[in-house]
Design an enzyme around this catalytic site. Structure first.
Site, PDB file in Angstrom:
ATOM      1  N   CYS A  21       7.086  -8.941   8.825  1.00  0.00           N
ATOM      2  CA  CYS A  21       6.681  -8.014   7.768  1.00  0.00           C
ATOM      3  C   CYS A  21       5.734  -6.968   8.353  1.00  0.00           C
ATOM      4  O   CYS A  21       4.782  -7.323   9.063  1.00  0.00           O
ATOM      5  CB  CYS A  21       5.983  -8.774   6.645  1.00  0.00           C
ATOM      6  SG  CYS A  21       6.981 -10.125   6.005  1.00  0.00           S
ATOM      7  N   GLY A  68       1.616 -17.640   9.399  1.00  0.00           N
ATOM      8  CA  GLY A  68       3.002 -17.831   9.807  1.00  0.00           C
ATOM      9  C   GLY A  68       3.863 -18.457   8.722  1.00  0.00           C
ATOM     10  O   GLY A  68       3.611 -18.308   7.546  1.00  0.00           O
ATOM     11  N   ASP A 276      -8.983 -17.531   6.206  1.00  0.00           N
ATOM     12  CA  ASP A 276      -7.719 -16.965   6.680  1.00  0.00           C
ATOM     13  C   ASP A 276      -7.900 -15.519   7.160  1.00  0.00           C
ATOM     14  O   ASP A 276      -7.264 -15.078   8.116  1.00  0.00           O
ATOM     15  CB  ASP A 276      -6.752 -16.991   5.479  1.00  0.00           C
ATOM     16  CG  ASP A 276      -5.331 -16.715   5.873  1.00  0.00           C
ATOM     17  OD1 ASP A 276      -4.996 -16.920   7.045  1.00  0.00           O
ATOM     18  OD2 ASP A 276      -4.552 -16.306   4.991  1.00  0.00           O
ATOM     19  N   CYS A 342     -13.353  -0.729  -5.084  1.00  0.00           N
ATOM     20  CA  CYS A 342     -14.341  -0.598  -6.163  1.00  0.00           C
ATOM     21  C   CYS A 342     -13.849   0.288  -7.316  1.00  0.00           C
ATOM     22  O   CYS A 342     -13.916  -0.094  -8.485  1.00  0.00           O
ATOM     23  CB  CYS A 342     -15.646  -0.057  -5.586  1.00  0.00           C
ATOM     24  SG  CYS A 342     -16.901   0.242  -6.815  1.00  0.00           S
TER      25      CYS A 342
HETATM   26  S1  SF4 Z   1       3.492 -14.753   7.974  1.00  0.00           S
HETATM   27 FE1  SF4 Z   1       4.145 -14.023   5.958  1.00  0.00          FE
HETATM   28  S2  SF4 Z   1       3.552 -11.862   5.922  1.00  0.00           S
HETATM   29 FE2  SF4 Z   1       3.510 -12.531   8.078  1.00  0.00          FE
HETATM   30  S3  SF4 Z   1       5.525 -11.993   8.907  1.00  0.00           S
HETATM   31 FE3  SF4 Z   1       5.630 -14.112   8.179  1.00  0.00          FE
HETATM   32  S4  SF4 Z   1       6.384 -13.982   6.075  1.00  0.00           S
HETATM   33 FE4  SF4 Z   1       5.678 -11.955   6.658  1.00  0.00          FE
HETATM   34  S1  SF4 Z   2     -19.567  -5.118  -8.132  1.00  0.00           S
HETATM   35 FE1  SF4 Z   2     -19.276  -3.167  -9.154  1.00  0.00          FE
HETATM   36  S2  SF4 Z   2     -19.933  -1.625  -7.643  1.00  0.00           S
HETATM   37 FE2  SF4 Z   2     -19.573  -3.522  -6.547  1.00  0.00          FE
HETATM   38  S3  SF4 Z   2     -17.431  -3.403  -5.828  1.00  0.00           S
HETATM   39 FE3  SF4 Z   2     -17.445  -4.498  -7.792  1.00  0.00          FE
HETATM   40  S4  SF4 Z   2     -17.054  -2.912  -9.308  1.00  0.00           S
HETATM   41 FE4  SF4 Z   2     -17.718  -1.876  -7.428  1.00  0.00          FE
END
Ligand code: SF4
Ligand code: SF4
Ligand code: SF4
Length: 369
Positions: A21, A68, A276, A342
């Site tokens: 992918c 994987g 991960d 955000c």
């Molecule tokens: S691990 Fe998941 S995202 Fe990555 S190549 Fe394989 S299927 Fe795709």
């Molecule tokens: S807590 Fe509020 S300011 Fe911070 S990333 Fe989330 S939405 Fe944005």
């Protein structure tokens, strides 16, 4: 043994996968383990991992199998894993197994095994064929949609439990309604949507990654499809988590919480990492052959990693949405600490939070049956 609660995310075949992918962030992790084209967990390593974890005190012994592509290990490996869980588990131990797969290699016997041992399968599907195939391709460059749908058929034939994991990338971010309707029409009722946020080494957004505003608009469109007709029919993990927080005060999506110490990632060699998204040599915490879970839990490196989530960019600490957004996953934060998403979170919550609050009230008011 006092270690606190944690689960394991195990990558028995490392980053090895039959697909390529375009947006995959994990394939390149095989560079951490050079010297062999095949990365496979040994029986000894599996036993050590399960035996030591089963000696800790957990409400639920939770194993996630991932890659994987973990089905590369074959049925025998997972049969051995279940045998070891039973062998080392105390009487009455509650054990759960999750299995994340691209679905393209699922054999009938593996699906039958999942049903027998109640594995909860997560299968990746990004939408209808023309969307899914844009980035999810085989090594030879062919689209993987038909084989992934074949995996769904195989699971259904064996009455397996599964949910759908959809990566929200440039391929589908402007088509939330189409993706949602497609999944719904296929009678796929458990959805999880993950934003694709990836940068190159210069910090430039990758072409398949989305912007914050895109993410907000995607969620709003999803919500507008789900809310009027599907509250009781379709489960969307993020929406469930918001409701769960409003009703029970608990998040079930880690990016919404305030620390990153809920699980350990175990690579095929037994090497341990905190998450991960952070499998890097400088964040390697130890190895299950040499380090106890107690030592790993207490290690300064793990504590520091877990606490990173709480180091908030100033606007986050003053933001009324912080109890929902938690300042977001550290992976999505830019160098100044603000979430790249955000703007999207603000767009989404501004419109939907009053509705979620109403829904939560209705749920709380409903008598238990
Ligand atoms: S691990 Fe998941 S995202 Fe990555 S190549 Fe394989 S299927 Fe795709
Ligand atoms: S807590 Fe509020 S300011 Fe911070 S990333 Fe989330 S939405 Fe944005
Ligand atoms: S870094 Fe992100 S994905 Fe990892 S545990 Fe923390 S919030 Fe969750």
């Amino acid at each position: 043994m006092e270690t606190g609660h944690f689960s394991l995310l195990i990558k028995p075949s490392g980053a090895d996968c039959n697909l390529r992918c375009a947006y995959c962030f994990y394939l390149k992790k095989s560079a951490l383990y050079p010297g062999s084209a095949l990365h496979r967990m040994s029986g000894d390593c599996l036993e050590k991992c399960i035996a030591s974890y089963m000696q800790t005190e957990q409400r639920v012994y939770s194993f996630g199998w991932q890659g994987g592509e973990p089905s590369l290990m074959g049925l025998g490996f997972f049969q051995q894993a279940v045998t070891l869980q039973q062998q080392y588990g105390r009487s009455g131990a509650v054990i759960s197994n999750g299995f994340q797969t691209n679905g393209t290699m699922l054999s009938g016997s593996l699906a039958e095994f999942f049903t027998q041992y109640k594995f909860l399968v997560g299968l990746s599907l990004d939408g209808p064929e023309h969307i899914h195939n844009r980035y999810r391709r085989t090594i030879g460059g062919r689209g993987s949609f038909k084989n992934a749908m074949g995996g769904i058929k195989t699971l259904r034939r064996r009455q397996g439990e599964f949910n759908i994991l959809t990566l929200v990338s440039e391929a589908n971010v402007h088509h939330a309604g189409e993706v949602y309707d497609f999944l719904r029409n296929e009678d796929l009722r458990y959805h999880q949507y993950i934003p694709c946020v990836e940068f190159d080494s210069q910090g430039k957004r990758q072409p398949w990654a989305i912007t914050g505003e895109d993410w907000g608009r995607f969620l709003l469109e999803l919500f507008s499809r789900w809310y009027p007709r599907d509250i009781r029919r379709v489960s969307i993990r993020l929406f469930d988590s918001i409701l769960n927080y409003l009703v029970y005060g608990q998040h079930n999506v880690c990016s919404m919480g305030n620390s990153c110490d809920h699980y350990f990632l175990v690579e095929h060699t037994g090497d341990i990492y905190p998450c991960d998204f952070f499998v890097d040599s400088e964040l390697k915490l130890g190895n299950i052959q040499t380090d106890s879970w107690q030592t790993l839990r207490a290690s300064p490196a793990y504590g520091e990693f877990a606490a990173r989530k709480q180091i908030l960019h100033t606007p986050c600490s003053d933001c009324e949405l912080c109890t929902y957004c938690g300042g977001d996953c550290p992976k999505y934060r830019t160098r100044d600490g603000r979430s790249f998403l955000c703007e999207g979170w603000k767009l989404f919550y501004a419109e939907t939070l009053p509705v979620f609050r109403d829904l939560a009230k209705q749920l709380t008011a409903q008598p238990h049956t």
